[in-house]
Design an enzyme around this catalytic site. Structure first.
Site, short mmCIF file in Angstrom:
data_model
loop_
_atom_site.label_atom_id
_atom_site.label_comp_id
_atom_site.label_asym_id
_atom_site.label_seq_id
_atom_site.Cartn_x
_atom_site.Cartn_y
_atom_site.Cartn_z
N GLU A 146 19.44 -41.89 0.03
CA GLU A 146 20.18 -41.13 -1.11
C GLU A 146 21.62 -42.07 -0.47
N ALA A 167 24.60 -36.83 -0.49
CA ALA A 167 24.28 -35.99 -0.29
C ALA A 167 22.98 -35.34 -0.61
N LEU A 168 22.16 -35.30 0.32
CA LEU A 168 20.74 -34.64 -0.10
C LEU A 168 20.77 -33.57 -0.75
N GLY A 202 22.37 -33.91 -3.94
CA GLY A 202 22.89 -34.59 -5.56
C GLY A 202 23.80 -33.16 -5.73
N ILE A 242 30.39 -27.86 -18.97
CA ILE A 242 30.72 -26.73 -17.76
C ILE A 242 33.04 -26.47 -18.37
N GLY A 277 31.80 -34.37 -21.19
CA GLY A 277 29.99 -34.57 -20.75
C GLY A 277 29.79 -35.35 -19.55
N ALA A 280 19.29 -29.75 -14.29
CA ALA A 280 18.12 -29.71 -13.31
C ALA A 280 16.95 -29.39 -13.24
N HIS A 337 11.49 0.34 -19.33
CA HIS A 337 13.01 1.12 -19.98
C HIS A 337 13.93 1.22 -18.53
P1 FAD Z 1 21.45 -36.25 -9.53
O1 FAD Z 1 21.70 -34.54 -8.96
O2 FAD Z 1 22.55 -36.84 -10.05
O3 FAD Z 1 21.48 -37.09 -8.52
C1 FAD Z 1 21.11 -38.06 -7.95
C2 FAD Z 1 21.66 -38.54 -7.12
O4 FAD Z 1 21.42 -40.20 -6.66
C3 FAD Z 1 23.07 -38.30 -5.86
O5 FAD Z 1 22.94 -37.78 -5.01
C4 FAD Z 1 23.36 -39.49 -5.61
O6 FAD Z 1 24.83 -39.65 -4.96
C5 FAD Z 1 22.32 -40.46 -5.55
N1 FAD Z 1 21.96 -42.18 -6.40
C6 FAD Z 1 23.10 -42.81 -7.53
N2 FAD Z 1 23.33 -44.33 -6.57
C7 FAD Z 1 22.12 -43.91 -5.69
C8 FAD Z 1 21.91 -45.34 -4.93
N3 FAD Z 1 22.54 -46.54 -5.69
N4 FAD Z 1 21.73 -45.49 -3.97
C9 FAD Z 1 21.33 -44.37 -2.94
N5 FAD Z 1 21.70 -42.89 -3.81
C10 FAD Z 1 22.25 -42.80 -4.64
N6 FAD Z 1 21.95 -28.32 -14.54
C11 FAD Z 1 21.73 -27.11 -14.46
O7 FAD Z 1 20.01 -26.79 -14.92
N7 FAD Z 1 21.69 -25.17 -14.40
C12 FAD Z 1 22.93 -25.50 -14.54
O8 FAD Z 1 24.00 -24.88 -14.27
C13 FAD Z 1 23.80 -26.61 -13.90
N8 FAD Z 1 25.18 -26.74 -14.04
C14 FAD Z 1 25.60 -28.23 -13.26
C15 FAD Z 1 26.87 -27.87 -13.57
C16 FAD Z 1 28.10 -29.04 -13.40
C17 FAD Z 1 29.73 -28.77 -12.89
C18 FAD Z 1 27.62 -29.69 -13.04
C19 FAD Z 1 28.24 -31.62 -13.44
C20 FAD Z 1 26.08 -30.04 -13.54
C21 FAD Z 1 25.62 -29.13 -13.65
N9 FAD Z 1 24.32 -29.09 -13.99
C22 FAD Z 1 23.33 -27.99 -14.02
C23 FAD Z 1 23.48 -30.56 -14.25
C24 FAD Z 1 22.73 -30.71 -12.90
O9 FAD Z 1 23.23 -31.10 -11.96
C25 FAD Z 1 21.36 -32.56 -13.37
O10 FAD Z 1 21.32 -31.71 -14.11
C26 FAD Z 1 21.14 -32.74 -12.14
O11 FAD Z 1 21.59 -32.40 -10.73
C27 FAD Z 1 20.27 -33.38 -12.52
O12 FAD Z 1 19.20 -34.32 -11.64
P2 FAD Z 1 19.28 -35.46 -10.75
O13 FAD Z 1 18.21 -35.42 -9.85
O14 FAD Z 1 18.92 -36.18 -12.18
O15 FAD Z 1 20.57 -36.33 -10.23
P1 NAD Z 2 28.74 -31.24 -22.40
O1 NAD Z 2 28.31 -32.30 -23.66
O2 NAD Z 2 28.30 -29.99 -22.73
O3 NAD Z 2 30.48 -30.51 -23.96
C1 NAD Z 2 31.47 -32.09 -24.25
C2 NAD Z 2 31.99 -31.74 -25.04
O4 NAD Z 2 33.47 -32.00 -24.72
C3 NAD Z 2 31.95 -31.12 -26.12
O5 NAD Z 2 31.80 -30.01 -26.66
C4 NAD Z 2 32.48 -32.03 -26.77
O6 NAD Z 2 32.81 -32.59 -28.54
C5 NAD Z 2 33.50 -32.32 -26.01
N1 NAD Z 2 34.57 -33.13 -26.32
C6 NAD Z 2 34.17 -34.70 -26.27
N2 NAD Z 2 35.31 -35.36 -25.91
C7 NAD Z 2 36.35 -34.66 -26.57
C8 NAD Z 2 37.81 -35.53 -26.59
N3 NAD Z 2 38.19 -36.49 -26.23
N4 NAD Z 2 38.24 -34.44 -26.34
C9 NAD Z 2 38.19 -32.93 -26.60
N5 NAD Z 2 36.59 -32.40 -26.54
C10 NAD Z 2 35.65 -33.51 -26.35
O7 NAD Z 2 29.05 -31.87 -21.06
P2 NAD Z 2 29.75 -31.53 -19.83
O8 NAD Z 2 31.02 -30.01 -20.35
O9 NAD Z 2 30.64 -31.86 -19.49
O10 NAD Z 2 28.86 -31.21 -19.18
C11 NAD Z 2 27.82 -32.15 -18.43
C12 NAD Z 2 26.48 -31.75 -18.93
O11 NAD Z 2 26.37 -31.10 -17.80
C13 NAD Z 2 25.77 -30.62 -20.32
O12 NAD Z 2 25.30 -32.22 -20.87
C14 NAD Z 2 24.75 -30.48 -18.88
O13 NAD Z 2 23.96 -31.14 -19.35
C15 NAD Z 2 25.25 -30.25 -17.68
N6 NAD Z 2 25.65 -29.07 -17.74
C16 NAD Z 2 24.99 -27.80 -17.61
C17 NAD Z 2 24.96 -26.56 -16.72
C18 NAD Z 2 23.96 -25.89 -17.33
O14 NAD Z 2 22.32 -25.73 -17.47
N7 NAD Z 2 24.53 -24.42 -16.89
C19 NAD Z 2 26.77 -26.23 -16.19
C20 NAD Z 2 27.48 -27.51 -16.35
C21 NAD Z 2 26.61 -28.64 -17.17
#
Ligand code: FAD
Ligand code: NAD
Length: 465
Positions: free
Chosen positions: A35, A38-39, A41, A187, A272, A320, A444
């Site tokens: 990693e 940070a553990l 991710g 987001i 995105g 996640a 209920h």
């Molecule tokens: P990550 O969690 O991105 O972990 C990848 C890890 O790999 C990182 O720690 C990185 O440091 C490490 N790494 C990368 N390259 C290397 C390398 N070369 N060497 C060593 N380490 C490396 N999902 C949900 O299901 N529910 C939610 O509510 C939700 N909310 C979110 C809110 C936000 C603001 C964001 C940004 C995302 C959210 N997500 C949510 C999405 C979720 O965080 C991801 O889907 C999830 O973390 C993906 O897990 P992963 O293990 O694939 O990758």
């Molecule tokens: P998203 O794909 O959910 O939304 C991106 C939005 O940005 C879309 O509606 C798209 O039409 C718009 N967009 C793209 N380019 C644009 C531009 N140039 N101008 C205006 N609008 C534009 O992506 P996100 O919100 O960045 O989240 C990324 C990923 O993180 C999600 O796909 C999701 O998998 C994960 N995530 C999940 C949760 C959750 O599970 N509660 C929370 C946060 C993030």
């Protein structure tokens, strides 16, 4: 160079990677986890958990404000203030507790964690320079790629200065007076609403004509109405062109191709995320790709033997719980179990106010797949528990086959509906029919009664509507 051989090498310690490592080690597979940051991710450090913590702070503040105003509940309280630094410390405490817990679990299971950026040499070798600057060469039988995803950067709006990603938005040193959010997806909406409740003026610019464009109009209508009520300004069908000359505004193009300046102290780009595929030698493996994501089969195998990939690196849905489930499956496959990827559904929740839950097929998806489906909704305005929670907006909707009533999907919008995701997912995995849900005694008064009532309504015999 320090050389080490193992059976499984996991690159990336997010929810996908750490769950895979944990499960593999518990099954007796010698495992090393690399990693770079940070553990936990993205999810634990800068994603799911900190965002939900900030949303909770915002909700508490909004509730306190509502009590200070003319609350219909008869409760009176003073005007609240927010010390944002303390809120961020509280959020960081939760993150620390959870990431520390992951480290302890891995240690107990016997996973060797190497802290450092991994560089792929070939499908069985990864070089890492650890935190102390010592080089390691790690050899493995199985390489599991779990490097996650990164925020998409928009042309004309590079990250830096006023332009931030969700990572900076989750640790504000101070709150901006005016926040412009680009993107009304997960987001943009979750954090846009939170910042509005924290006191910022929030405007959201979204390229499509809808908020949460991946979901249908009926489902997002209550959310759209709530955004307007909350004072979040929406610019739908608009695209951001860049920052104005003086840096104090965002240039926005309307559907009519007019341009206007939207004042912004900060711009959150939430347009995105993209799979993290570069900067660590992945290209050298010449893996088959699926667009920007690593292509995998139903066992998370890539096109190279004994190289597996999971989580956001493998594309949508970037969630996640999908990454975790894939990680668990790969660990079991490597331990010799027979597994493949056949979830009935992957639940998705948008933690907005109101929340939105989607599990399985929506009516339009069922129609597109050629299934003759029926669907029915039950509104929370007819649910006693929702009224006592001051949350009459929204509904639960069920989709089922017309011929045998097999449930194909559930959708819900409303306050607190995220917790219904468990029963929705279980019902799909178990292959339930409308009669099974309709015939189950639901406690209920609960929001869950709307689930039963939706099923009964689809059968033409709802009780309370
Ligand atoms: P990550 O969690 O991105 O972990 C990848 C890890 O790999 C990182 O720690 C990185 O440091 C490490 N790494 C990368 N390259 C290397 C390398 N070369 N060497 C060593 N380490 C490396 N999902 C949900 O299901 N529910 C939610 O509510 C939700 N909310 C979110 C809110 C936000 C603001 C964001 C940004 C995302 C959210 N997500 C949510 C999405 C979720 O965080 C991801 O889907 C999830 O973390 C993906 O897990 P992963 O293990 O694939 O990758
Ligand atoms: P998203 O794909 O959910 O939304 C991106 C939005 O940005 C879309 O509606 C798209 O039409 C718009 N967009 C793209 N380019 C644009 C531009 N140039 N101008 C205006 N609008 C534009 O992506 P996100 O919100 O960045 O989240 C990324 C990923 O993180 C999600 O796909 C999701 O998998 C994960 N995530 C999940 C949760 C959750 O599970 N509660 C929370 C946060 C993030």
């Amino acid at each position: 160079m320090n050389e080490h051989s193992t059976t499984l090498l996991v690159l990336g310690g997010g929810p996908g990677g750490y769950v895979a490592a944990l499960r593999a080690a518990r099954l007796g597979v010698p495992t090393v986890l690399v990693e770079g940051q940070a553990l936990g991710g993205t999810c634990l450090n800068i994603g799911c958990i900190p965002s939900k913590a900030l949303i909770h702070v915002a909700e508490r503040l909004e509730q306190a404000r509502a009590l200070a105003a003319d609350s219909p509940l008869g409760i009176r309280s003073g005007t609240p203030t927010l010390e944002i630094a303390q809120a961020v410390r509280w959020k960081d405490g939760i993150v620390k507790r959870l990431t520390g817990g992951v480290g302890a679990l891995l240690k107990k299971a016997g996973v060797r964690v190497v802290q450092g950026h991994g560089q792929i040499v070939d499908g069985k070798t990864v070089d890492v320079t650890d935190a102390e600057g010592r080089p390691h060469r790690l050899r493995c039988e199985h390489l599991l790629l779990a490097t996650g995803s990164l925020p998409v950067e928009l042309p004309g709006l590079p990250f830096g200065g006023r332009v931030i990603s969700s990572t900076q938005a989750l640790s504000p040193a101070a709150l901006p007076r005016r926040l412009v959010v680009v993107g009304a997806g997960y987001i943009g909406l979750e954090l846009g609403i939170a910042y509005r409740k924290l006191g910022a003026e929030v405007a959201i610019v979204e390229a499509t004509e809808r908020v949460l464009p991946a979901y249908d109009e009926e489902l997002t209508r209550p959310l759209r109405a709530a955004l307007e009520r909350q004072g979040v300004v929406l610019h739908l069908g608009c695209s951001v062109q860049g920052i104005s000359g003086d840096g104090a505004a965002v240039r926005v193009r309307t559907p009519m191709a007019d341009e206007f300046a939207l004042p912004a102290d900060q711009v959150l780009v939430a347009a995105g995320r993209r799979p993290n595929t570069s900067g660590f030698g992945l290209e050298s493996l010449l893996l088959d790709m699926n667009g920007r994501a690593v292509k995998i089969d139903d066992r998370c195998r890539t096109s190279m033997r004994n190289v597996h990939a999971i989580g956001d690196l493998t594309g949508e849905p970037m969630l996640a719980h999908r990454a975790m489930a894939q990680g668990e499956m790969v660990a079991e496959l490597i331990a010799g179990h027979a597994r493949h990827w056949v979830p009935a559904a992957i639940p998705a929740i948008c933690f907005t106010d109101p929340e939105v839950v989607v599990v399985g097929q929506a009516p339009d998806a069922a129609a597109q797949s050629g299934v003759d489906a029926i669907s029915a909704s039950f509104p929370f305005s007819a649910n006693g528990r929702a009224l006592t929670l001051e949350a009459p907006e929204g509904f639960v909707r069920v989709v089922a086959r017309r011929d045998n009533h097999l449930v194909l999907g559930w959708q819900a919008v409303g306050r607190g509906v995220s917790e219904l995701a468990a029963s929705f997912a279980q019902s799909l995995e178990m292959g339930v029919r409308l009669e099974d849900v309709g015939g189950t005694i639901h406690a209920h008064p609960t929001l869950g009664e709307a689930v039963q009532e939706a099923a009964l309504r689809a059968l033409g015999r709802a009780l309370h509507i």
